[in-house]
Design a protein around this motif. Structure first.
Motif, PDB file in Angstrom:
ATOM      1  N   LEU A 161      71.299  -1.987 101.505  1.00  7.00           N
ATOM      2  CA  LEU A 161      71.230  -0.924 100.506  1.00  7.00           C
ATOM      3  C   LEU A 161      72.601  -0.650  99.899  1.00  7.00           C
ATOM      4  O   LEU A 161      72.747  -0.527  98.677  1.00  7.00           O
ATOM      5  CB  LEU A 161      70.680   0.352 101.135  1.00  7.00           C
ATOM      6  CG  LEU A 161      69.178   0.392 101.430  1.00  7.00           C
ATOM      7  CD1 LEU A 161      68.841   1.638 102.253  1.00  7.00           C
ATOM      8  CD2 LEU A 161      68.372   0.392 100.142  1.00  7.00           C
ATOM      9  N   LEU A 165      65.322  -3.564  98.076  1.00  5.48           N
ATOM     10  CA  LEU A 165      64.909  -2.191  97.781  1.00  5.48           C
ATOM     11  C   LEU A 165      65.965  -1.410  97.000  1.00  5.48           C
ATOM     12  O   LEU A 165      65.643  -0.406  96.354  1.00  5.48           O
ATOM     13  CB  LEU A 165      64.603  -1.438  99.082  1.00  5.48           C
ATOM     14  CG  LEU A 165      63.411  -1.924  99.912  1.00  5.48           C
ATOM     15  CD1 LEU A 165      63.354  -1.165 101.236  1.00  5.48           C
ATOM     16  CD2 LEU A 165      62.113  -1.727  99.137  1.00  5.48           C
ATOM     17  N   ILE A 223      65.913  -7.205 103.070  1.00  7.89           N
ATOM     18  CA  ILE A 223      64.941  -6.188 102.642  1.00  7.89           C
ATOM     19  C   ILE A 223      65.655  -5.030 101.946  1.00  7.89           C
ATOM     20  O   ILE A 223      65.228  -4.554 100.889  1.00  7.89           O
ATOM     21  CB  ILE A 223      64.136  -5.671 103.852  1.00  7.89           C
ATOM     22  CG1 ILE A 223      63.305  -6.821 104.449  1.00  7.89           C
ATOM     23  CG2 ILE A 223      63.233  -4.507 103.450  1.00  7.89           C
ATOM     24  CD1 ILE A 223      62.599  -6.459 105.741  1.00  7.89           C
ATOM     25  N   GLY A 224      66.779  -4.577 102.552  1.00  6.65           N
ATOM     26  CA  GLY A 224      67.539  -3.482 101.955  1.00  6.65           C
ATOM     27  C   GLY A 224      68.079  -3.830 100.586  1.00  6.65           C
ATOM     28  O   GLY A 224      68.046  -3.011  99.662  1.00  6.65           O
ATOM     29  N   ARG A 253      65.626  -0.418  92.957  1.00  5.64           N
ATOM     30  CA  ARG A 253      64.588   0.579  92.669  1.00  5.64           C
ATOM     31  C   ARG A 253      64.939   1.932  93.288  1.00  5.64           C
ATOM     32  O   ARG A 253      64.703   2.973  92.688  1.00  5.64           O
ATOM     33  CB  ARG A 253      63.242   0.088  93.194  1.00  5.64           C
ATOM     34  CG  ARG A 253      62.089   1.036  92.888  1.00  5.64           C
ATOM     35  CD  ARG A 253      60.753   0.431  93.239  1.00  5.64           C
ATOM     36  NE  ARG A 253      60.472  -0.747  92.432  1.00  5.64           N
ATOM     37  CZ  ARG A 253      59.347  -1.452  92.529  1.00  5.64           C
ATOM     38  NH1 ARG A 253      58.420  -1.113  93.415  1.00  5.64           N
ATOM     39  NH2 ARG A 253      59.159  -2.493  91.747  1.00  5.64           N
ATOM     40  N   ALA A 254      65.510   1.921  94.502  1.00  3.33           N
ATOM     41  CA  ALA A 254      65.893   3.173  95.150  1.00  3.33           C
ATOM     42  C   ALA A 254      66.994   3.878  94.365  1.00  3.33           C
ATOM     43  O   ALA A 254      66.966   5.111  94.196  1.00  3.33           O
ATOM     44  CB  ALA A 254      66.361   2.896  96.578  1.00  3.33           C
ATOM     45  N   LEU A 310      69.585  -2.813 107.263  1.00  2.00           N
ATOM     46  CA  LEU A 310      68.985  -2.098 106.137  1.00  2.00           C
ATOM     47  C   LEU A 310      70.046  -1.298 105.385  1.00  2.00           C
ATOM     48  O   LEU A 310      70.105  -1.322 104.149  1.00  2.00           O
ATOM     49  CB  LEU A 310      67.880  -1.167 106.646  1.00  2.00           C
ATOM     50  CG  LEU A 310      67.136  -0.357 105.581  1.00  2.00           C
ATOM     51  CD1 LEU A 310      66.373  -1.276 104.638  1.00  2.00           C
ATOM     52  CD2 LEU A 310      66.183   0.644 106.245  1.00  2.00           C
ATOM     53  N   SER A 352      66.731  -7.493 107.923  1.00  2.00           N
ATOM     54  CA  SER A 352      66.598  -6.189 107.265  1.00  2.00           C
ATOM     55  C   SER A 352      67.596  -6.034 106.127  1.00  2.00           C
ATOM     56  O   SER A 352      67.369  -5.259 105.190  1.00  2.00           O
ATOM     57  CB  SER A 352      66.775  -5.051 108.284  1.00  2.00           C
ATOM     58  OG  SER A 352      68.028  -5.141 108.931  1.00  2.00           O
TER      59      SER A 352
END
Length: 307
Positions: free
Chosen positions: A302, A248, A244-245, A251-252, A298, A241
Motif C-alpha cells: 500500500l 489495492l 495484493i497491497g 483505488r484506496a 500489505l 500480500s
C-alpha cells in the motif's frame, strides 16, 4: 504486443535475466547470512547486530554519493563491477566458512563490501525468493547457500557483459562539482514541505525495520524453534500480500485519499511485528508469524504504490 516486442530484444532479455538471478542470490544471502552467524559461528545477538550494521552502513555512508556518481558514468560497467565484487566477497565468505576460518570481524568487513557494491548496483538500475532461500539453506547449509549467491552474482555479471548495446558516456560538464551536487540534492529534499517529512519517515523506518529484522531470524530459530525452510516460507508471505497491497493502493488512494492510505500503511508495520512478540514456541508460532508477515507485506504494498 509491447511485452512481446520487449522480449524479442536480446539486450532486454539478458538484462531481465541478470536482474532476476541477482535478486534470487540477494534474498538467499540475506537469510543465509543470519543463519551462518547463528548456526556456524554460534554468534550472539551483539555479533549479529554488528555484522548487520556493517551490511547497511554503506547505505548511510555512500548512498547519496553513489547516486551522484552514477550520473557521470555509463551504467553497464557499474552493474558488472558491482556483481563481480559481490560475487568475490560472498564467495570468500562461503569458502572461509566451509574451511572453518571465518570470524565475525572478517565477515563484517566482507559484508560491508557487499553493501557498498549493492549501493552502486541499485543506483544504476517476489514472493518465491525468500521461500527458495529457506530451501537452499535447509538443503545445502548456510555457507553453501552463500556460495550460491556468489555464483548468481557471477552469472549476472556474465550476462551483463554479453549485452551488446551502445551506452553513450555522459557528457563532461566543467561546472559540475560533487560536493555542490550532494548539497543541492539534500537541501532540495529536506527543505521540501512534502518530501522532507517523507524522507525522515523513511530514515526512521529503515533504522527500526533493520533492527527488528536483525533479531527476527534469531528469535524465530533460537527462541521459537523454527527451521530455515519455515522461516523462508514465513518471509515469502510478505511478498504475496505485498502484491495484493500494491494492487489495492490506487483505488484506496482515490477513495480515501493518498495521505490516509500512507498513514494506515505505516501503522500496519507495528501491528505486523506484534505477532512476533505474541508467538509462542511450537507450531502456533509459524502461523502467527505468517499472519504478521501478511500484514507487513500489505502495508508495504500500500505504501510503496501510493507514495
Amino acid at each position: 504486443m509491447r511485452e512481446r516486442e520487449m522480449l524479442a530484444y536480446p539486450a532486454f532479455v539478458r538484462l531481465w535475466l541478470a536482474g532476476t538471478i541477482s535478486w534470487v542470490g540477494t534474498f538467499t544471502f540475506g537469510l543465509a547470512l543470519q543463519l551462518l552467524l547463528i548456526e556456524t559461528l554460534d554468534a550472539d545477538q551483539a555479533a549479529i547486530g554488528f555484522v548487520r550494521s556493517a551490511q547497511w552502513m554503506p547505505a548511510l555512508a555512500i548512498g547519496m554519493l553513489a547516486g551522484v556518481l552514477i550520473d557521470r558514468v555509463r551504467r553497464r560497467p557499474v552493474l558488472i563491477a558491482a556483481d563481480t565484487v559481490t560475487a568475490l566477497a560472498t564467495g570468500a565468505i562461503g569458502a572461509l566458512a566451509l574451511a572453518g576460518l571465518l570470524t565475525v570481524p572478517v565477515l563484517a568487513g566482507l559484508v560491508a563490501l557487499v553493501g557498498a557494491a549493492s549501493m552502486f548496483y541499485h543506483a544504476a538500475t517476489s514472493p518465491i525468493c525468500p521461500l527458495l532461500a529457506g530451501a537452499l539453506v535447509k538443503l545445502l547449509s548456510a555457507p553453501v547457500a552463500i556460495l550460491f549467491n556468489a555464483v548468481s552474482k557471477a552469472a549476472s555479471a556474465v550476462l551483463l557483459i554479453t549485452i551488446r548495446v551502445e551506452e553513450p558516456t555522459p557528457e563532461r560538464q566543467p561546472d559540475r562539482h560533487l560536493g555542490r551536487e550532494l548539497q543541492t540534492g539534500a537541501s532540495w529534499v529536506y527543505r521540501h514541505r512534502t518530501l522532507a517529512p517523507n524522507a525522515v519517515s523513511l530514515h526512521l523506518w529503515f533504522f527500526f525495520n533493520s533492527a527488528i529484522m536483525t533479531v527476527f531470524v534469531f528469535h524465530a530459530t533460537e527462541q521459537l524453534g523454527l527451521g530455515a525452510l519455515t522461516v523462508g516460507l514465513v518471509l515469502s508471505c510478505a511478498g504475496v500480500s505485498g502484491v495484493i497491497g500494491a494492487g489495492l493502493a490506487p483505488r484506496a488512494a482515490e477513495r480515501f485519499g493518498l495521505g490516509t492510505v500512507c498513514v494506515v500503511a505505516e501503522w500496519l508495520n507495528p501491528l505486523a511485528f506484534l505477532f512476533l512478540l505474541l508467538a509462542p514456541r511450537g507450531g502456533t508460532a509459524a502461523a502467527l508469524l505468517i499472519v504478521g508477515q501478511l500484514v507487513y507485506g500489505l502495508g508495504a504494498g500500500l505504501k510503496g504504490r501510493s507514495s
